[in-house]
Design a protein around this motif. Structure first.
Motif, PDB file in Angstrom:
ATOM      1  N   HIS A  90      -1.693 -37.281   1.982  1.00 24.95           N
ATOM      2  CA  HIS A  90      -1.203 -38.357   1.174  1.00 24.95           C
ATOM      3  C   HIS A  90       0.272 -37.963   0.460  1.00 24.95           C
ATOM      4  N   LEU A  91       0.560 -36.729   0.144  1.00 24.89           N
ATOM      5  CA  LEU A  91       1.514 -36.122  -0.687  1.00 24.89           C
ATOM      6  C   LEU A  91       2.735 -36.011   0.033  1.00 24.89           C
ATOM      7  N   VAL A  92       3.752 -35.748  -0.917  1.00 26.24           N
ATOM      8  CA  VAL A  92       5.135 -34.945  -0.416  1.00 26.24           C
ATOM      9  C   VAL A  92       4.941 -33.824  -1.399  1.00 26.24           C
ATOM     10  N   GLY A  93       5.512 -32.720  -1.163  1.00 28.63           N
ATOM     11  CA  GLY A  93       5.349 -31.572  -1.804  1.00 28.63           C
ATOM     12  C   GLY A  93       6.674 -30.675  -1.877  1.00 28.63           C
ATOM     13  N   VAL A  94       7.218 -30.389  -2.933  1.00 25.04           N
ATOM     14  CA  VAL A  94       8.414 -29.404  -3.163  1.00 25.04           C
ATOM     15  C   VAL A  94       7.887 -28.234  -3.789  1.00 25.04           C
ATOM     16  N   ALA A  95       8.138 -26.845  -3.178  1.00 23.83           N
ATOM     17  CA  ALA A  95       7.795 -25.785  -3.729  1.00 23.83           C
ATOM     18  C   ALA A  95       8.132 -25.704  -5.332  1.00 23.83           C
ATOM     19  N   ASP A  96       7.609 -24.725  -5.671  1.00 29.48           N
ATOM     20  CA  ASP A  96       7.887 -24.252  -7.152  1.00 29.48           C
ATOM     21  C   ASP A  96       9.167 -23.620  -7.203  1.00 29.48           C
ATOM     22  N   TYR A  97      10.300 -24.271  -7.524  1.00 34.22           N
ATOM     23  CA  TYR A  97      11.662 -23.686  -7.690  1.00 34.22           C
ATOM     24  C   TYR A  97      11.919 -23.937  -9.209  1.00 34.22           C
ATOM     25  N   ALA A  98      12.306 -22.814  -9.935  1.00 32.88           N
ATOM     26  CA  ALA A  98      12.754 -22.803 -11.237  1.00 32.88           C
ATOM     27  C   ALA A  98      13.684 -23.903 -11.508  1.00 32.88           C
ATOM     28  N   ALA A  99      14.527 -24.270 -10.860  1.00 38.23           N
ATOM     29  CA  ALA A  99      15.440 -25.340 -11.252  1.00 38.23           C
ATOM     30  C   ALA A  99      14.701 -26.694 -11.439  1.00 38.23           C
ATOM     31  N   LEU A 100      13.623 -26.998 -10.894  1.00 37.41           N
ATOM     32  CA  LEU A 100      12.779 -28.269 -11.224  1.00 37.41           C
ATOM     33  C   LEU A 100      12.020 -28.274 -12.451  1.00 37.41           C
ATOM     34  N   ASP A 101      11.935 -26.984 -13.094  1.00 39.22           N
ATOM     35  CA  ASP A 101      11.400 -27.188 -14.405  1.00 39.22           C
ATOM     36  C   ASP A 101      12.296 -27.573 -15.421  1.00 39.22           C
ATOM     37  N   PRO A 102      11.698 -28.415 -16.313  1.00 39.74           N
ATOM     38  CA  PRO A 102      12.672 -29.022 -17.628  1.00 39.74           C
ATOM     39  C   PRO A 102      13.061 -27.860 -18.484  1.00 39.74           C
ATOM     40  N   ASP A 103      12.339 -26.571 -18.565  1.00 39.74           N
ATOM     41  CA  ASP A 103      12.792 -25.591 -19.488  1.00 39.74           C
ATOM     42  C   ASP A 103      12.795 -26.272 -20.680  1.00 39.74           C
ATOM     43  N   ASP A 104      13.901 -26.021 -21.629  1.00 37.77           N
ATOM     44  CA  ASP A 104      14.303 -26.603 -22.982  1.00 37.77           C
ATOM     45  C   ASP A 104      15.429 -27.683 -22.796  1.00 37.77           C
ATOM     46  N   ARG A 105      15.702 -28.019 -21.624  1.00 43.05           N
ATOM     47  CA  ARG A 105      16.731 -28.949 -21.270  1.00 43.05           C
ATOM     48  C   ARG A 105      16.477 -30.633 -21.692  1.00 43.05           C
ATOM     49  N   ASP A 106      17.494 -31.367 -21.885  1.00 39.63           N
ATOM     50  CA  ASP A 106      17.499 -32.606 -21.640  1.00 39.63           C
ATOM     51  C   ASP A 106      17.142 -32.783 -19.959  1.00 39.63           C
ATOM     52  N   TYR A 107      16.200 -33.745 -19.627  1.00 36.29           N
ATOM     53  CA  TYR A 107      15.697 -33.692 -18.399  1.00 36.29           C
ATOM     54  C   TYR A 107      15.275 -35.015 -17.850  1.00 36.29           C
ATOM     55  N   SER A 108      15.692 -35.410 -16.732  1.00 42.51           N
ATOM     56  CA  SER A 108      15.468 -36.961 -16.481  1.00 42.51           C
ATOM     57  C   SER A 108      14.979 -36.875 -14.888  1.00 42.51           C
ATOM     58  N   VAL A 109      13.899 -37.726 -14.717  1.00 39.66           N
ATOM     59  CA  VAL A 109      13.405 -37.909 -13.439  1.00 39.66           C
ATOM     60  C   VAL A 109      13.784 -39.610 -13.106  1.00 39.66           C
ATOM     61  N   SER A 110      14.306 -39.868 -11.956  1.00 40.20           N
ATOM     62  CA  SER A 110      14.594 -41.367 -11.965  1.00 40.20           C
ATOM     63  C   SER A 110      14.101 -41.418 -10.470  1.00 40.20           C
ATOM     64  N   LEU A 111      13.674 -42.773 -10.065  1.00 40.68           N
ATOM     65  CA  LEU A 111      13.133 -43.332  -8.851  1.00 40.68           C
ATOM     66  C   LEU A 111      13.250 -44.652  -8.564  1.00 40.68           C
ATOM     67  N   ARG A 112      13.300 -44.953  -7.300  1.00 40.94           N
ATOM     68  CA  ARG A 112      13.311 -46.523  -6.867  1.00 40.94           C
ATOM     69  C   ARG A 112      12.155 -47.000  -6.276  1.00 40.94           C
ATOM     70  N   ILE A 113      11.286 -47.923  -6.795  1.00 44.47           N
ATOM     71  CA  ILE A 113       9.912 -47.945  -6.396  1.00 44.47           C
ATOM     72  C   ILE A 113       9.490 -49.463  -6.146  1.00 44.47           C
ATOM     73  N   ARG A 114       8.711 -49.773  -5.439  1.00 45.98           N
ATOM     74  CA  ARG A 114       8.027 -51.184  -5.351  1.00 45.98           C
ATOM     75  C   ARG A 114       6.616 -50.741  -4.834  1.00 45.98           C
ATOM     76  N   THR A 115       5.932 -51.644  -5.688  1.00 51.58           N
ATOM     77  CA  THR A 115       4.309 -51.658  -5.447  1.00 51.58           C
ATOM     78  C   THR A 115       3.789 -52.929  -5.992  1.00 51.58           C
ATOM     79  N   ILE A 116       2.577 -53.241  -5.242  1.00 49.58           N
ATOM     80  CA  ILE A 116       1.837 -54.150  -5.928  1.00 49.58           C
ATOM     81  C   ILE A 116       0.622 -53.916  -6.441  1.00 49.58           C
ATOM     82  N   TYR A 117       0.323 -52.375  -6.622  1.00 48.65           N
ATOM     83  CA  TYR A 117      -0.918 -51.956  -7.001  1.00 48.65           C
ATOM     84  C   TYR A 117      -0.813 -51.436  -8.627  1.00 48.65           C
TER      85      TYR A 117
END
Length: 239
Positions: A90-117
């Motif tokens: 059921h999942l989509v997975g992306v391997a552990d890349y260091a770039a994906l860690d927030p570390d101590d940076r200002d960090y933002s995750v954005s998405l476009r979503i639609r659901t009724i649940y």
């Protein structure tokens, strides 16, 4: 502080104003990853369009190439909460890349979503007790929650209104030095002060639910609905 808040608002507004079904324009700051989710039906490989090579794998239960009339996206079917068996496909997975860690940076995750649940973990890296911290976007009771946990503490921000109305929404969760902010459809919806510190773990990034769960003692919190794209930015990070 003001400069950081302006970056958050500018990023959210840029993404909300992007062409529907298209690639959002790059905002100020560094684009870490952009998954357009426009692969054809049956695709099992998610491409990162940022140029940084952070590609992922798509589970066989995820519907790709779903046409929304204005582009393609992914569909995630509804699964009964806390009911075995698990559904890792059921999942989509992306391997552990260091770039994906927030570390101590200002960090933002954005998405476009639609659901009724009204439940499900949409995007996360790490889980509640993961060494090195974690973050996630989830929608309990249909309300968006941004949660970041790091070396200095954890902060949870909850949107004021449910978004599980069957309409498309653009969501941006941002962790900055002294707090967390949530923007919905280009408008700041909620924020909370509090440091989270360093966040860096050895977990994959997961879209659609938890990667480590058993549906008995640990629920998988599978997301149900549609995603058009997911994007990660880090302020001041230059690729």
């Amino acid at each position: 502080m003001r400069k950081r808040r302006l970056w958050i608002v500018a990023l959210a507004a840029t993404l909300a104003a992007a062409p529907v079904g298209g690639t959002p324009a790059r905002a100020d700051g560094g684009l870490v990853a952009y998954w357009a989710m426009n692969e054809e039906p049956g695709s099992r490989y998610m491409y990162d369009s940022s140029g940084n090579g952070l590609h992922g794998n798509i589970g066989t239960e995820v519907v790709t190439g779903r046409s929304y009339g204005d582009g393609l996206g992914y569909g995630f079917g509804r699964l009964q909460p806390d009911t075995p068996p698990t559904h890792p496909q059921h999942l989509v997975g992306v391997a552990d890349y260091a770039a994906l860690d927030p570390d101590d940076r200002d960090y933002s995750v954005s998405l476009r979503i639609r659901t009724i649940y009204q439940f499900g973990n949409v995007v996360q890296k790490g889980q509640a007790t993961a060494a090195g911290g974690s973050f996630k976007i989830q929608i309990p009771s249909g309300k968006v929650q941004c949660w970041f946990r790091g070396s200095a503490g954890q902060v949870l921000v909850t949107g004021p209104k449910p978004i599980n109305d069957g309409n498309w929404h653009t969501v941006t969760c941002t962790r900055y030095g002294s707090g967390v902010a949530l923007a919905i459809d280009g408008v700041m919806a909620a924020s909370k002060a509090g440091p989270t510190g360093m966040i860096s773990n050895a977990w994959p990034l997961s879209i659609g639910g938890k990667p480590s769960c058993d549906q008995v003692s640990v629920g998988c919190d599978y997301f149900a609905g549609d995603l058009d794209w997911v994007r990660i930015d880090a302020a001041g990070h230059d690729w």
